[in-house]
Scaffold this active site. Structure first.
Site, mmCIF file in Angstrom:
data_model
loop_
_atom_site.group_PDB
_atom_site.id
_atom_site.type_symbol
_atom_site.label_atom_id
_atom_site.label_comp_id
_atom_site.label_asym_id
_atom_site.label_seq_id
_atom_site.Cartn_x
_atom_site.Cartn_y
_atom_site.Cartn_z
ATOM 1 N N HIS A 287 0.742 -1.179 -0.042
ATOM 2 C CA HIS A 287 0.002 0.002 0.098
ATOM 3 C C HIS A 287 0.875 1.303 -0.078
ATOM 4 O O HIS A 287 0.209 2.451 0.107
ATOM 5 C CB HIS A 287 -0.764 0.022 1.226
ATOM 6 C CG HIS A 287 -2.125 -0.965 1.132
ATOM 7 N ND1 HIS A 287 -3.199 -0.663 0.403
ATOM 8 C CD2 HIS A 287 -2.104 -2.166 1.366
ATOM 9 C CE1 HIS A 287 -3.968 -1.716 0.628
ATOM 10 N NE2 HIS A 287 -3.538 -2.595 1.049
ATOM 11 N N LYS A 478 -8.321 14.482 3.929
ATOM 12 C CA LYS A 478 -7.523 13.238 4.079
ATOM 13 C C LYS A 478 -6.670 13.664 5.050
ATOM 14 O O LYS A 478 -6.216 14.681 5.787
ATOM 15 C CB LYS A 478 -6.515 13.040 2.645
ATOM 16 C CG LYS A 478 -6.052 14.359 2.222
ATOM 17 C CD LYS A 478 -4.968 13.925 0.847
ATOM 18 C CE LYS A 478 -6.153 14.080 -0.331
ATOM 19 N NZ LYS A 478 -5.760 13.045 -1.023
ATOM 20 N N ARG A 479 -5.702 12.587 5.494
ATOM 21 C CA ARG A 479 -4.917 12.437 6.515
ATOM 22 C C ARG A 479 -3.738 13.724 6.290
ATOM 23 O O ARG A 479 -3.520 13.972 5.321
ATOM 24 C CB ARG A 479 -4.193 11.178 6.917
ATOM 25 C CG ARG A 479 -5.015 10.261 7.573
ATOM 26 C CD ARG A 479 -5.342 10.432 9.115
ATOM 27 N NE ARG A 479 -4.402 10.739 10.047
ATOM 28 C CZ ARG A 479 -4.092 9.640 10.820
ATOM 29 N NH1 ARG A 479 -4.901 8.768 11.092
ATOM 30 N NH2 ARG A 479 -2.928 10.171 11.424
ATOM 31 N N LYS A 484 1.110 14.536 0.985
ATOM 32 C CA LYS A 484 -0.258 14.780 0.282
ATOM 33 C C LYS A 484 -0.310 16.349 0.132
ATOM 34 O O LYS A 484 -1.266 16.784 -0.432
ATOM 35 C CB LYS A 484 -1.167 14.342 1.371
ATOM 36 C CG LYS A 484 -1.570 13.155 1.370
ATOM 37 C CD LYS A 484 -2.409 12.406 2.456
ATOM 38 C CE LYS A 484 -2.419 11.172 2.802
ATOM 39 N NZ LYS A 484 -3.370 10.525 1.763
ATOM 40 N N THR A 586 -8.317 7.010 -2.403
ATOM 41 C CA THR A 586 -9.692 6.294 -2.651
ATOM 42 C C THR A 586 -10.671 7.749 -2.466
ATOM 43 O O THR A 586 -11.744 7.676 -3.192
ATOM 44 C CB THR A 586 -10.127 5.247 -1.786
ATOM 45 O OG1 THR A 586 -9.596 5.630 -0.511
ATOM 46 C CG2 THR A 586 -9.368 3.983 -2.135
ATOM 47 N N LYS A 590 -14.151 9.039 -4.717
ATOM 48 C CA LYS A 590 -15.407 9.292 -3.996
ATOM 49 C C LYS A 590 -15.654 10.653 -4.663
ATOM 50 O O LYS A 590 -16.939 11.064 -5.031
ATOM 51 C CB LYS A 590 -15.257 9.466 -2.523
ATOM 52 C CG LYS A 590 -14.648 8.178 -1.677
ATOM 53 C CD LYS A 590 -14.322 8.386 -0.423
ATOM 54 C CE LYS A 590 -13.615 7.321 0.299
ATOM 55 N NZ LYS A 590 -13.017 7.856 1.445
HETATM 56 C C1 LIG Z 1 -11.634 7.669 1.759
HETATM 57 C C2 LIG Z 1 -11.066 8.348 3.063
HETATM 58 C C3 LIG Z 1 -9.976 8.405 3.558
HETATM 59 C C4 LIG Z 1 -8.660 8.398 2.246
HETATM 60 O O1 LIG Z 1 -8.771 9.484 1.586
HETATM 61 P P1 LIG Z 1 -7.230 9.681 0.410
HETATM 62 O O2 LIG Z 1 -7.564 10.936 -0.141
HETATM 63 O O3 LIG Z 1 -7.384 8.471 -0.448
HETATM 64 O O4 LIG Z 1 -6.068 9.669 1.397
HETATM 65 C C5 LIG Z 1 -9.378 8.755 4.664
HETATM 66 N N1 LIG Z 1 -10.233 8.985 5.752
HETATM 67 C C6 LIG Z 1 -11.337 9.173 5.174
HETATM 68 C C7 LIG Z 1 -12.389 9.197 6.485
HETATM 69 C C8 LIG Z 1 -12.215 8.609 4.143
HETATM 70 O O5 LIG Z 1 -13.511 8.431 3.913
#
Ligand SMILES: *Cc1c(COP(=O)(O)O)cnc(C)c1O
Length: 764
Positions: A287, A478-479, A484, A586, A590
């Site tokens: 990953h 995101k985190r 990032k 991911t 979304k």
């Molecule tokens: C989908 C999701 C992530 C992953 O987001 P990335 O932009 O792919 O890092 C992280 N936290 C939550 C709550 C999510 O729903």
């Protein structure tokens, strides 16, 4: 997993009936749903991917279990105080959890510490400390198919005789109190995303879930016709045909030596046979390629906690290196590079190497990432066994990430192409013929506007902040991590702010920039980034010259239930990691499915999103992987960009001089120093291209119709990113599931009266 109530109603086809019934009781379903705590048992994309996979496996009728730890405290709740992140314990079980059922009848022992005895009858691991693993089952319903799978999470319990000795009263009290030591194993989730923390308790957690799960799987195998009818000598021959174990990163890597220990020490299989069965059982998903995230456990720690496993790992390594030495004679450097054991300084076990050697398949999570895995990070292993390396591009479940979170858009799509797309997301391509349909364009824009208004109302109610729903919602959630590049977004905000101030009369396309995400509590730079965003926001949001043109919101406590609110309301999705660093992402998918446009680098699954939708329908900017490699070769000098780009210089000078932190002018000097002297992620190198690309975004946003047409082209191209597609590929290429076993069970087939077993035989 997030919340379960609405997802359960949707997958069971009961949502409308329940909404109606609750309404007739004078209650509001949405209000009830808000009471449920998120199950926050992961850190970010990795755990959420597993949750999407569970939904897809149940929907595809695969007999699959999701195994994990029932943490008493999940990912912390984030509070923002004076612009700083403050962590609060996530006591998510405080009011009980109606979705879980303890299964004490399946409780299992897990051993730690002790020593290895070489007896005449074989090798014995003795004098161990025992902790019990109590499973809790949560149902995982498939979408409208009368199938319910199981997520089984293990909770640590001290045995009743834990610490039992000849007590005087004081010792007895202490012994009962010491039960906590054993039960601490499942107490709390380690809150790091993409970062390895080599703590003993974390290693205990990793072995705990693995040991309990393997016993559970073997018990079930032995109870099946495959495990009971054959002779003791050959009983496990069919094991890999009946069982596939997918390792979600290296966190459960100890499963490989553990299965070998069970086969060799307990079941008395010969090593070669045990190894063949083990390799055919496991597959490993990588990953991340960030070096700081790769697990490398100190040998001394493993020796203390799991002495027999260390011996087995050494044996695996010896045979592995013998094989390489045979194929590549006199290549000592190759042996060093490929060893499971890293020498020099602290001796460590490279867990990715262990997973690659112990699995029959290794996959990355997006095309570009799988290429990097194969040609760079694990190049030597791919040279040895090229056919082992695969790609399985990530996906998301359209049930939670469209039907549940965006009912308006889901219904609009269903009106145009029917409802089958929910189980076959590739059917979204049928929307292409409505790209020029003026009514449809207006309806898509209207749903987005309604979602934006609803989100703005939520922010006002919960946080007393007012935002303008007709501004562009530019969202980066995101985190928080340097790779990032939330900092690059922040520099863009400062640049927009300076432009407005320089020429207040000039046309400016109004924006609300929304940034959210948790920083690992020990990650100083990530916490400084949060503080900087809030400091910049404070100045921008209170400047009368700026007015309502630009607002900056830091979204507190980003989590699944908040993602479900903000993503459907987003116009612009920020996916701006340095090329080559985000394995897949991911979140990007979304947003695409929910009618946001993407500004992004050619990284992770962004590359495939551009491939599916056409690069002209995303805002792609910046260095490609090859450019980053090239820049590394010639040397990245941040100062040169600063000298050459006046707007970058102005923004950096402001941050450095305390413009955004007047009470503490030096507050961000570490951040600026990092950007100049040790920025591994090259923010300045992409700054100019990013800002220019953002200008194009604003220009298109002025033309609402052209914007929405691009949105429709994106939604129509999002079909590939269903986790149903991902899971079908895992099933076909890695788990060797027969295609006939993969057909979607017919929707809502009537059940026989009295038949309480699901098609998968789970008593859920
Ligand atoms: C989908 C999701 C992530 C992953 O987001 P990335 O932009 O792919 O890092 C992280 N936290 C939550 C709550 C999510 O729903």
């Amino acid at each position: 997993m997030g919340r379960t109530l609405q997802n359960t109603m949707i997958n069971l086809g009961l949502q409308n009936a329940c909404d109606e019934a609750i309404y007739q009781l004078g209650l509001d379903m949405e209000e009830l749903e808000e009471i449920e705590e998120d199950a926050g048992l992961g850190n970010g994309g990795l755990g959420r991917l597993a949750a999407c996979f569970l939904d897809s496996m149940a929907t595809l009728g695969l007999a699959a279990y999701g195994y994990g730890i029932r943490y008493e405290y999940g990912i912390f709740n984030q509070k923002i105080r004076d612009g700083w992140q403050v962590e609060e314990a996530d006591d998510w079980l405080r009011h009980g959890n109606p979705w879980e059922k303890a299964r004490p009848e399946y409780m299992l022992p897990v051993h730690f510490y002790g020593r290895v005895e070489h007896a005449a009858t074989g090798i014995k691991w003795i004098d161990t400390q025992v902790v019990l693993a109590l499973p809790y089952d949560t149902p995982v319903p498939g979408y409208m198919n009368n199938t319910v799978n199981t997520m089984r999470l293990w909770s640590a319990r001290a045995p009743n005789d834990f610490n039992l000795r000849d007590f005087n009263v004081g010792d007895y009290i202490q012994a009962v109190l010491d039960r906590n030591l054993a039960e601490n194993i499942s107490r709390v989730l380690y809150p790091n995303d993409n970062f390895f923390e080599g703590k003993e308790l974390r290693l205990k957690q990793e072995y705990f879930v693995v040991a309990a799960t393997l016993q559970d799987i073997i018990r079930r195998f032995k109870a099946s016709k495959f495990g009971s009818t054959e002779s003791v000598r050959t009983v496990f021959d069919s094991f890999p045909d009946q069982v596939a174990i997918q390792l979600n990163d290296t966190h459960p890597a100890m499963a490989i030596p553990e299965l070998m220990r069970i086969f060799v020490d307990i079941e008395k299989l010969p090593w070669n046979k045990a190894w063949d069965i083990t390799k055919r059982t496991f597959a490993y998903t990588n990953h991340t390629v960030l070096p700081e995230a790769l697990e490398r456990w100190p040998v001394d720690l493993v020796e203390k906690l799991l002495p027999r496993h260390l011996q087995i790992i050494y044996e695996i390594n010896q045979r592995h290196l013998d094989h390489i030495a045979f194929l590549f004679p006199n290549d000592v450097d190759r042996l060093r590079r490929m060893s499971l054991i890293e020498e020099g300084g602290t001796k460590r076990i490279n867990m990715a190497h262990l997973c690659i050697v112990g699995s029959h398949a290794v996959n990355g999570v997006a095309k570009i990432h799988s290429e990097i895995v194969k040609t760079q990070v694990f190049e030597d292993f791919a040279a040895l066994e090229p056919e082992k390396f695969q790609n399985k591009t990530n996906g998301i479940t359209p049930r939670r990430w469209l039907l549940l979170c965006n009912p308006g858009l889901a219904e609009l799509i269903a009106e145009k192409i029917g409802e089958d797309y929910v189980r076959d997301l590739s059917q979204l391509t049928k929307l292409h013929k409505f790209v020029d349909d003026d009514l449809f364009i207006r309806e898509v824009a209207k749903v987005k506007q309604e979602n934006k208004v609803k989100f703005a109302q939520y922010l006002e109610k919960e946080y007393k902040v007012k935002i303008n729903p007709s501004s562009m919602f530019d969202v980066h959630v995101k985190r928080i991590h340097e790779y990032k590049r939330q900092l690059m977004n922040c520099l863009h905000i400062v640049t927009m702010y300076n432009r407005i101030r320089r020429d207040p009369a000039k046309l400016f396309v109004p924006r609300t920039v929304i940034i959210g995400g948790k920083a690992a509590p020990g990650y100083h730079m990530a916490k400084m980034i949060i503080k900087l965003i809030n400091a910049v926001g404070h100045v921008v949001n209170n400047d009368p010259v700026v007015g309502s043109k630009l607002k900056v919101i830091f979204l507190e406590n980003y989590r699944v239930s908040l993602a479900e609110k903000v993503i459907p309301a987003t116009d612009l999705s920020e996916q701006i990691s340095t090329a080559g660093t985000e394995a897949s992402g991911t979140g990007n998918m979304k947003f695409m499915l929910n009618g946001a446009l993407t500004i992004g680098t050619m990284d992770g699954a962004n590359v495939e999103m551009a491939e599916e939708a056409g690069e002209e329908n995303l805002f792609i900017f910046g260095m490609r992987v090859e450019d980053v490699t090239e820049l590394d070769k010639e040397g990245y000098h941040a100062q040169e960009y600063y000298n050459r780009l006046p707007e970058l210089k102005q923004a950096i000078d402001q941050i450095r001089s305390g413009f955004f932190s007047p009470k503490e002018p030096d507050l961000f000097k570490d951040v600026v120093n990092m950007l100049f002297h040790h920025d591994r992620f090259k923010v300045f190198a992409d700054y100019e291209a990013y800002v220019k690309c953002q200008e194009k975004v604003s220009e298109l946003y002025l033309n609402s119709k052209a914007w929405t047409k691009m949105v429709i082209r994106n939604i129509a191209a999002a079909g590939k990113f269903s986790s149903d597609r991902t899971i079908k590929e895992y099933a076909r290429d890695i788990w060797h599931v027969e295609p006939s076993d993969l057909k979607i069970p017919p929707p809502n087939e009537p059940r026989d009266a009295g038949e309480d077993k699901t098609p998968n035989g789970t008593a859920a």
